[in-house]
Design a protein around this motif. Structure first.
Motif, mmCIF file in Angstrom:
data_model
loop_
_atom_site.group_PDB
_atom_site.id
_atom_site.type_symbol
_atom_site.label_atom_id
_atom_site.label_comp_id
_atom_site.label_asym_id
_atom_site.label_seq_id
_atom_site.Cartn_x
_atom_site.Cartn_y
_atom_site.Cartn_z
ATOM 1 N N SER A 72 0.829 -1.204 0.000
ATOM 2 C CA SER A 72 0.000 0.000 0.000
ATOM 3 C C SER A 72 0.866 1.259 0.000
ATOM 4 N N GLU A 73 1.892 1.288 0.849
ATOM 5 C CA GLU A 73 2.801 2.432 0.900
ATOM 6 C C GLU A 73 3.563 2.592 -0.413
ATOM 7 N N LEU A 74 4.000 1.482 -0.975
ATOM 8 C CA LEU A 74 4.702 1.522 -2.265
ATOM 9 C C LEU A 74 3.787 2.076 -3.348
ATOM 10 N N ASP A 75 2.543 1.635 -3.348
ATOM 11 C CA ASP A 75 1.586 2.104 -4.348
ATOM 12 C C ASP A 75 1.372 3.613 -4.250
ATOM 13 N N ILE A 76 1.260 4.128 -3.042
ATOM 14 C CA ILE A 76 1.092 5.581 -2.858
ATOM 15 C C ILE A 76 2.304 6.325 -3.393
ATOM 16 N N LEU A 77 3.504 5.843 -3.066
ATOM 17 C CA LEU A 77 4.726 6.479 -3.560
ATOM 18 C C LEU A 77 4.787 6.427 -5.082
ATOM 19 N N VAL A 78 4.471 5.282 -5.657
ATOM 20 C CA VAL A 78 4.495 5.129 -7.123
ATOM 21 C C VAL A 78 3.496 6.091 -7.769
ATOM 22 N N ARG A 79 2.335 6.261 -7.187
ATOM 23 C CA ARG A 79 1.336 7.181 -7.742
ATOM 24 C C ARG A 79 1.851 8.627 -7.741
ATOM 25 N N HIS A 80 2.489 9.032 -6.659
ATOM 26 C CA HIS A 80 3.052 10.388 -6.599
ATOM 27 C C HIS A 80 4.187 10.552 -7.622
ATOM 28 N N LEU A 81 5.071 9.574 -7.689
ATOM 29 C CA LEU A 81 6.168 9.639 -8.666
ATOM 30 C C LEU A 81 5.616 9.684 -10.087
ATOM 31 N N THR A 82 4.593 8.898 -10.352
ATOM 32 C CA THR A 82 3.968 8.875 -11.679
ATOM 33 C C THR A 82 3.437 10.262 -12.042
ATOM 34 N N SER A 83 2.754 10.894 -11.108
ATOM 35 C CA SER A 83 2.227 12.245 -11.355
ATOM 36 C C SER A 83 3.358 13.237 -11.601
ATOM 37 N N GLY A 84 4.416 13.150 -10.804
ATOM 38 C CA GLY A 84 5.561 14.044 -10.994
ATOM 39 C C GLY A 84 6.233 13.839 -12.339
#
Length: 160
Positions: free
Chosen positions: A40-52
């Motif tokens: 879950s934490e990895l997914d949140i980080l990946v989503r933010h990185l994807t947006s950036g």
């Protein structure tokens, strides 16, 4: 209704999404320093990185250099790039400038994600700057036949 072909292997972003849904608190990454990151934490980080990355015009067919130590940021950035259909180009901060310039040029790298602060002939961004980006929907996704990474020859074959 179209039957799913069970012989088709899911794309990495789809496989990750499935694991996040079914096992959100399971450990995705355990670092050598003893840190743990859940799916879950990895997914949140990946989503933010994807947006950036999207904010920096990264999408299908884009090549992004990764000059990061192996760890959570490296894995999460790779997953974000795969989610966008972009490819990563591993870079070693110990390489001479001429060799790095050659790789950036030959691979047509448009952005380098780095935490080294090294001056490159290419726009660069840190994982923390990407992670500070608010989440938003993915505009483009991966294609089944898209390249995932671009590797260059070993030290023996390098032109400098």
């Amino acid at each position: 209704m179209v039957a799913e072909d069970s012989s088709v292997v899911p794309l990495v972003p789809d496989a990750l999404a499935s694991i996040v849904t079914s096992l959100p608190s399971a450990i995705a990454i355990e670092t050598t320093a003893g840190g743990r990151v859940s799916y879950s934490e990895l997914d949140i980080l990946v989503r933010h990185l994807t947006s950036g990355l999207q904010d920096r015009d990264v999408g299908q067919g884009t090549r992004v250099g990764l000059m990061l130590d192996r760890g959570v940021d490296y894995i999460a950035t790779c997953l974000a790039l795969l989610r966008l259909g972009a490819a990563f180009v591993p870079l070693d901060h110990r390489d001479p400038e001429a060799h790095l310039a050659h790789i950036l040029r030959e691979a047509n790298v448009t952005l380098v994600c780095t935490s080294t602060g090294r001056d490159l002939d290419c726009p660069s961004v840190t994982p923390s700057a990407l992670a500070d980006t608010p989440q938003r929907p993915v505009l483009t996704g991966p294609a089944r036949n898209a390249e995932a990474y671009v590797m260059f020859a070993s030290q023996i074959n390098r032109r400098t």
